[in-house]
Design an enzyme around this catalytic site. Structure first.
Site, PDB file in Angstrom:
ATOM      1  N   CYS A  10       0.785  -1.247   0.000  1.00  0.00           N
ATOM      2  CA  CYS A  10       0.000   0.000   0.000  1.00  0.00           C
ATOM      3  C   CYS A  10       0.813   1.291   0.000  1.00  0.00           C
ATOM      4  O   CYS A  10       0.572   2.168  -0.822  1.00  0.00           O
ATOM      5  CB  CYS A  10      -0.908   0.024   1.223  1.00  0.00           C
ATOM      6  SG  CYS A  10      -2.192  -1.203   1.128  1.00  0.00           S
TER       7      CYS A  10
HETATM    8  C1  UDX Z   1      -0.768  -0.422   5.749  1.00  0.00           C
HETATM    9  C2  UDX Z   1      -1.654   0.415   6.680  1.00  0.00           C
HETATM   10  O1  UDX Z   1      -1.179   0.303   8.025  1.00  0.00           O
HETATM   11  C3  UDX Z   1      -3.104  -0.046   6.569  1.00  0.00           C
HETATM   12  O2  UDX Z   1      -3.931   0.765   7.385  1.00  0.00           O
HETATM   13  C4  UDX Z   1      -3.536   0.063   5.117  1.00  0.00           C
HETATM   14  O3  UDX Z   1      -4.868  -0.387   4.959  1.00  0.00           O
HETATM   15  C5  UDX Z   1      -2.587  -0.728   4.219  1.00  0.00           C
HETATM   16  O4  UDX Z   1      -1.249  -0.317   4.420  1.00  0.00           O
HETATM   17  P1  UDX Z   1       0.348  -2.841   5.830  1.00  0.00           P
HETATM   18  O5  UDX Z   1       0.886  -2.563   4.463  1.00  0.00           O
HETATM   19  O6  UDX Z   1      -0.250  -4.177   6.096  1.00  0.00           O
HETATM   20  O7  UDX Z   1      -0.780  -1.765   6.205  1.00  0.00           O
HETATM   21  O8  UDX Z   1       1.581  -2.663   6.831  1.00  0.00           O
HETATM   22  P2  UDX Z   1       1.958  -1.800   8.118  1.00  0.00           P
HETATM   23  O9  UDX Z   1       1.866  -2.645   9.324  1.00  0.00           O
HETATM   24  O10 UDX Z   1       1.230  -0.527   8.147  1.00  0.00           O
HETATM   25  O11 UDX Z   1       3.522  -1.535   7.842  1.00  0.00           O
HETATM   26  C6  UDX Z   1       3.959  -0.886   6.653  1.00  0.00           C
HETATM   27  C7  UDX Z   1       5.466  -0.818   6.607  1.00  0.00           C
HETATM   28  O12 UDX Z   1       5.972   0.162   7.516  1.00  0.00           O
HETATM   29  C8  UDX Z   1       6.168  -2.132   6.984  1.00  0.00           C
HETATM   30  O13 UDX Z   1       7.244  -2.363   6.116  1.00  0.00           O
HETATM   31  C9  UDX Z   1       6.643  -1.883   8.399  1.00  0.00           C
HETATM   32  O14 UDX Z   1       7.751  -2.683   8.745  1.00  0.00           O
HETATM   33  C10 UDX Z   1       6.993  -0.405   8.335  1.00  0.00           C
HETATM   34  N1  UDX Z   1       6.966   0.250   9.655  1.00  0.00           N
HETATM   35  C11 UDX Z   1       5.799   0.340  10.349  1.00  0.00           C
HETATM   36  C12 UDX Z   1       8.128   0.786  10.187  1.00  0.00           C
HETATM   37  O15 UDX Z   1       9.208   0.711   9.593  1.00  0.00           O
HETATM   38  N2  UDX Z   1       8.070   1.413  11.415  1.00  0.00           N
HETATM   39  C13 UDX Z   1       6.929   1.513  12.118  1.00  0.00           C
HETATM   40  O16 UDX Z   1       6.951   2.108  13.219  1.00  0.00           O
HETATM   41  C14 UDX Z   1       5.757   0.956  11.581  1.00  0.00           C
END
Ligand code: UDX
Length: 448
Positions: free
Chosen positions: A275
């Site tokens: 996303c």
């Molecule tokens: C995301 C949104 O959270 C969700 O609401 C939307 O509908 C789709 O996109 P998702 O792609 O499943 O969900 O992953 P998410 O848990 O949000 O993490 C996204 C990325 O950010 C990951 O690579 C994660 O490792 C990274 N991340 C997240 C960080 O590096 N640091 C953080 O503090 C949080």
């Protein structure tokens, strides 16, 4: 058997569609899952999830067994349900703009299927779409192919989804809000009533908006979260040059300010997943076409791209030139508890390493190896487990925060590796416990 009044259909059995279908069926609401991919439909009919997501498999099994969830590739079946969710994919085109082909086709075929229907039917756009798509694209296509006027006996809403991979079922069962974008009261009320049946007394806050606002809410949400990650990675990169500084302590402190909060401020190798990058590109492109260049969002993306270089810099700082060095990459998935490698930081880091002269890359991931094999060239070796990946390695990079990697102690690294260089790109470990290794972590300043 026809599903009947009160039932729902869901077009597009990807992440969002499958989880939505399984969740509706789990609440006793008859659900028909629709997709053009016959193999996927067959798997669902057998009660097997075609993708990895905790809880989804068991939920699907139960729903299929109770005949609350059926699956078909025949879109005309949607007409026998009362509401249809559109959950087809909205990928990026080469220039970053959104590709709406699937949603256009689904809207057209659905409209044709509904053209003979006498009773009211509600269509809900759940796919992530740029503002204006529901009103300016889906509406006219549906109206033409169904020969109906939207807002009379055919309703239309935008209703974005905020579920996260790895916790998708829980997120669907316990959302923090429901956003309904509608032009007319009947559409909005029909969808609200459906959610009242779903959530009963626990109905989350429902925010009623225009379709365009609902569509932009989704982009605002993902852009903000991605910006938080790029923000903290920026602070981490500054911290990394100051002796005695650790970004995690900075987050502990700033997170206590209620205006900031502690969540989504974990420094790391950069965000990945299906996303954030896609949606940021789409909203940047959309905004530029409107004549406004969103500098902040460009910087969010640029910072994320650069973060992979920062990880490789840490590796080179520990190992020196990479020629003939064996580099173990622990974790390929874009985060733990998923086999998804779309836009994963591991891929950006591996690609950068492969551009350097002569490193040997050996990678391991508990779930994502089959997906990674399809993408990575033959120059990456895949290990059976984390310990075999570490054997004889000159450097290890922890790229995904899998729980099983947390169990590796300093003595394990010392025993298995040729040279114990460890780059903790996910800040999985307490640096103090790994002092016997050559340890570097994102956002940790040099030792004094
Ligand atoms: C995301 C949104 O959270 C969700 O609401 C939307 O509908 C789709 O996109 P998702 O792609 O499943 O969900 O992953 P998410 O848990 O949000 O993490 C996204 C990325 O950010 C990951 O690579 C994660 O490792 C990274 N991340 C997240 C960080 O590096 N640091 C953080 O503090 C949080």
């Amino acid at each position: 058997m026809k599903p009947g009044p009160g039932s729902v259909s869901v077009i597009g059995m990807g992440y969002v569609g499958l989880c939505t279908s399984a969740a509706f069926a789990s609440k006793g609401i008859k659900t028909v899952g629709i997709d053009i991919d016959e193999k996927r439909i067959e798997q669902i009919r057998q009660g097997r999830a075609p993708l990895y997501e905790p809880q989804l498999d068991s939920m699907l099994k139960k729903a299929v067994k109770k005949r609350l969830l059926t699956a078909t590739n025949d879109i005309s079946q949607a007409a026998y349900t009362s509401s249809t969710f559109l959950t087809v994919g909205t990928p990026s085109r080469k220039d970053g703009s959104i590709d709406l082909t699937s949603i256009e086709r689904a809207a057209e075929e659905l409209g044709t299927a509904l053209s003979e229907k006498q009773s009211y039917h509600l269509v809900i756009v759940k796919s992530t779409v740029i503002p204006g798509t529901t009103n300016r694209i889906v509406n006219p296509i549906l109206a033409k192919s169904s020969s109906k006027t939207i807002g009379t006996n055919l309703g239309l809403c935008a209703n974005p989804e905020f579920l996260k991979e790895g916790t998708a079922i829980n997120d669907t069962l316990h959302p923090d809000k429901i956003v309904i974008g509608a032009n007319d009261k009947k559409s909005a009320n029909t969808l609200k009533q459906l959610y009242m049946r779903f959530y009963g007394k626990n109905l989350p806050t429902v925010i009623l908006t225009s379709p365009e606002t609902a569509e932009l809410v989704k982009y605002a949400s993902n852009a903000f979260l991605a910006t938080k990650v790029s923000f903290i990675n920026t602070i981490a990169n500054i911290a990394q040059s100051i002796p005695g500084v650790d970004v995690n302590q900075i987050v502990e402190a700033i997170g206590r300010d209620p205006r900031i909060g502690p969540l989504f401020l974990k420094a790391g190798p950069g965000y990945g997943g299906s996303c954030f990058h896609k949606d940021l590109q789409a909203i940047i492109n959309f905004s530029e076409n409107l004549g406004y260049s969103p500098l902040l969002l460009r910087a969010t993306e640029g910072t994320n791209e650069q973060q992979a270089e920062k990880v490789v810099e840490l590796v080179e700082k520990l190992t020196g030139p990479l020629e003939q060095k064996r580099i173990a990459v622990l974790g390929l998935a874009f985060k733990k508890d998923t086999d998804d490698i779309r836009e994963a930081a591991s891929l950006r880091v591996i690609n950068l390493l492969m551009k350097k002269k002569g490193p040997i890359i050996v990678a391991y991931d508990p779930l994502a190896v089959p997906n990674a094999r399809r993408l990575l060239t033959e120059s990456v070796e895949f290990a059976q487990d984390e310990r075999s990946a570490l054997k004889g390695a000159d450097c290890c990079i922890v790229m995904t925060e899998w729980n099983q990697f947390k169990k590796l102690r300093a003595k394990d690294y010392l025993a298995l590796m040729r040279t114990p260089n460890l780059v903790d790109a996910r800040r999985l470990y307490d640096p103090k416990e790994y002092e016997s290794l050559n340890f570097a972590g994102v956002g940790i300043g040099p030792q004094e």
